[in-house]
Design a protein around this motif. Structure first.
Motif: not given
Length: 798
Positions: A607-628
């Protein structure tokens, strides 16, 4: 002490697995976080009660150590003993049970397909199986009978007939699965079959474990002490069958296979029975029965010639008889001549034909299929070829219509015509299935007469139709989620939408699940990358809500590769990150946390490579849910805050801008939850109130998520030992979720409020909320929640 230790270890294992996979829902999350709080208390006698930071007990030694810590805590004071005892009791309710009073239809499955009135002979098979049952039973092992023989020999019919005749000996029901073992490509994974069996045994889909080992453990538990028949049809090899064997000696397992499964025989005590052709006498009897008594009588010698031309193979006998039954112009003499000509390599004009299959020039099944095909009208023959271009698990009207390029009414009529001549079998309402030999015949004809270009075009039409179907249902299940792909353009919810519409749409996806997985594989095989990843996107709500993790991972691995190739060819560059993120959730459900984390890293990079901020935010959010899930609450908070920063980069008019307010509110809610678990209750309450205000500012509001925030506020106030404020928040949660019409979420809110009442000693209010929660679970099909609440009510009213 040992029994108590065993109970504690089991409870810890149940809760950790439930929390990691998400199978326990909100109740499982709360029980997991209560375990975190219990384990985090300092040891007795140090004069403090401040929480530490325990790590999630994932391995068996870690779970044993956690259980020992719970017992140590229980010995420290009567209050701690009460808390630990209550936690173990709550944890035990997360383990699925099969209680007839809850779901009698599900707990006593009747999965045998209908028997055919055309069954002839095989009395020796029934007598042999009966004899096996009369022999001494092996402790801890079922009776296993294996019917072997070539395709078309009637193994399935014999197994179903015998199981039906013996079913009164097995009052707890019958399980049946076609293992699709004709080829490696069509063979079902044991995990898929276990998931299906567990559901029919009464386990809610959301509670079916994601990995095969735990599915197997639960299956053994569900089958313990049951008297059941398990029919495993069309097995390819031992590896498919062995995980599906029950341990109960009161069970009978019937396996059919084209090969003798050596390990099943050598290590598990299976007894093989080779099934041969019918005798000429039985072939004559069967073909007369199939052809019917309405036809003009034919000389016995002619009927015998036809029967002998089929080689005594039941599939060939039934196909030939069905042709005679429905085609008035077709005479016994003509069929006998056609079979004779085919056997001797002549066409209908008497000319010598080229040998198409020199390895088996006199295969009776193929001879009969060629004769039956020759009698089809041109439109029906073209339809027969078109629907066989891929091994669909079942052929539906939708699939057939698009494969053949005809209207649904015409497809419905042509399917019925093929079923009448025994070239298809109707297995459910408007669902048909080929015998694999018949499908192979039809596909060879398609390759020869239509060519691979037309076959690929048929598959693409089916894939497009299935994508349209799946996207429409997915949108109705989760209308507010952000999604990619043109399949969603123009979709809108109907006015006056029924509250149960989303549940019905999810049921449609579930019914078509195996065909949808097959169409992903078919599209990937033919290089239709644009359709592969879009189909995976359309399966999101199905997998997120119902699991089926083995299929989820399988399809989304194809989706990742398709999205990557598609992006290289001017496709949607955002798709690769989306596929990686969805694949990560599949790995989470299967409790493969390292793979999930790696997939999310891949998602972020894409997502970062193609500048898709919405997708990148979702990936980071999902990593946070995994950490929860992993009790890494500080790391989770950092992920959520970073995701908020990424969302801030989305400028006006950019992709995902419209979703930023809702996404930001969700992240604020997640941060509030993480702060609660860190013990920072005042900051958690402030964060959660901010999230609540953000949801209220959304156009039309978001009552569902507002209700969830109120529930998190209740958790935070309970953590701060303010039960009265917690109750006020949970009152609002119940009110808000009721307005949203979310039945299962309302049940969960009522359960949470009942817990609050219990802590405050309000037994009457607790019972009232539990009864209301039970009604919600029953109305919305939440069998596990219903069982759990009923158990709590029984204890309360005892």
């Amino acid at each position: 002490m040992e029994p108590l230790m065993g109970m504690a270890v089991s409870a810890v294992g149940t809760v950790v697995s439930s929390a990691l996979s998400g199978a326990g829902g909100e109740a499982g999350r709360r029980i997991s976080e209560r375990l975190y709080d219990l384990l985090g208390r300092n040891r007795a006698g140090d004069g403090t009660d401040e929480p530490g930071r325990p790590s999630l007990p994932v391995t068996e030694p870690e779970r044993t150590a956690a259980a020992a810590r719970l017992l140590e805590l229980a010995r420290s004071s009567p209050e701690s003993a009460r808390e630990v005892t209550e936690w173990v009791r709550e944890a035990s309710r997360l383990a699925p049970r099969t209680v007839p009073a809850v779901a009698p239809g599900a707990s006593r499955p009747r999965m045998l397909p209908p028997t055919t009135t055309l069954f002839t002979d095989r009395a020796d098979v029934l007598a042999w199986i009966t004899g096996l049952l009369e022999e001494g039973r092996t402790p801890g092992a079922p009776t296993i009978a294996v019917l072997t023989g070539p395709g078309g020999m009637g193994k399935t019919a014999a197994a179903v007939h015998c199981a039906t005749e013996l079913r009164e000996r097995f009052p707890d029901g019958a399980l049946f699965a076609d293992l699709g073992g004709a080829s490696a490509a069509t063979a079902l994974p044991s995990s898929d079959v276990l998931a299906r069996f567990l559901e029919r045994l009464g386990v809610p889909p959301a509670m079916v474990p994601g990995d095969e080992a735990r599915q197997r453990d639960l299956y053994l538990d569900c089958m313990s002490e049951r008297r059941m028949i398990v029919v495993l049809d069309n097995a390819r090899d031992d590896t498919q069958v062995i995980p599906l064997l029950p341990a109960s000696p009161e069970c009978l397992v019937l396996v059919t296979s084209r090969h003798r499964p050596a390990r099943l025989v050598g290590r598990h005590g299976a007894r093989p029975f080779p099934l041969g052709p019918l005798s000429t006498e039985d072939s004559v009897r069967l073909i007369r029965r199939v052809a019917g008594s309405d036809r003009p009588p034919a000389p016995d010698a002619v009927v015998q010639a036809v029967a002998e031309g089929t080689g005594g193979i039941p599939l060939a006998v039934c196909t030939t008889g069905a042709g005679l039954a429905v085609r008035e112009h077709l005479t016994w003499e003509r069929v006998a001549r056609q079979l004779s000509d085919r056997i001797h390599g002549r066409d209908q004009g008497g000319a010598v034909m080229e040998e198409q299959n020199p390895d088996a020039p006199d295969d009776p099944v193929r001879l009969v299929q060629n004769v039956s095909y020759g009698e089809l009208a041109p439109d029906c023959a073209a339809f027969y070829r078109a629907i066989a271009v891929w091994p669909w698990p079942t052929v539906t009207v939708l699939c057939a219509a698009h494969a053949a390029g005809v209207g649904e009414d015409e497809a419905r009529a042509l399917l019925e015509r093929l079923a009448r001549v025994h070239l298809l079998e109707e297995v459910d309402q408007e669902r048909y299935r080929f015998h694999d030999l018949t499908r192979a015949h039809a596909r060879e004809l398609a390759a020869a007469e239509d060519g691979h270009g037309r076959m690929a075009a048929a598959i693409r039409r089916v894939a497009v139709a299935q994508l349209r179907f799946a996207a429409g249902r997915d949108f109705r299940v989760m209308p507010l989620r952000w999604r990619l792909g043109p399949a969603y353009q123009g979709l809108a919810l109907p006015e006056g939408r029924d509250r149960a519409d989303g549940r019905h749409a999810l049921a449609d996806l579930r019914d078509e699940r195996e065909n949808l997985a097959a169409v992903v594989r078919a599209a990937a095989h033919h290089g239709f990358d644009d359709l592969v990843w879009q189909l995976c996107e359309a399966l999101w709500s199905l997998h997120l809500m119902l699991g089926f993790h083995a299929q989820w991972i399988d399809t989304h691995l194809l989706g990742v590769e398709a999205a990557r190739r598609s992006a290289a060819e001017f496709g949607d560059r955002r798709a690769e990150g989306r596929m990686w993120t969805q694949l990560a959730f599949g790995y989470m459900g299967a409790e493969q946390m390292d793979k999930a984390a790696d997939a999310l890293r891949q998602a972020r990079e894409a997502d970062r490579a193609c500048g898709h901020h919405r997708g990148e935010a979702t990936a980071v959010e999902a990593l946070g849910l995994l950490r929860l899930k992993q009790w890494e609450f500080v790391a989770a908070q950092r992920c959520f805050e970073e995701a908020q920063e990424i969302l801030c980069r989305i400028g006006p008019g950019e992709d995902g801008r419209a979703d930023v307010p809702r996404a930001t509110a969700l992240l604020e809610h997640h941060i509030g939850r993480a702060r609660t678990r860190q013990g920072h209750f005042a900051d958690a309450v402030a964060r959660l109130n901010d999230a609540l205000a953000q949801f209220r500012r959304l156009p039309g509001g978001d009552p569902y998520n507002a209700g969830r925030v109120y529930m998190s506020l209740g958790d935070a106030h309970l953590g701060a030992s303010d039960a009265e404020l917690a109750r006020v928040c949970l009152d609002e949660a119940v009110k808000t979720v009721t307005e949203a019409g979310a039945g299962l979420q309302l049940a969960d809110a009522l359960e949470a409020r009942a817990e609050c009442h219990r802590r405050s000693g309000r037994r009457a209010e607790e019972a009232e909320d539990l009864r209301a929660a039970a009604a919600c679970y029953e109305e919305n099909g939440g069998r596990l929640g219903l069982e759990r609440v009923r158990a709590r009510l029984a204890e309360l009213e005892a």
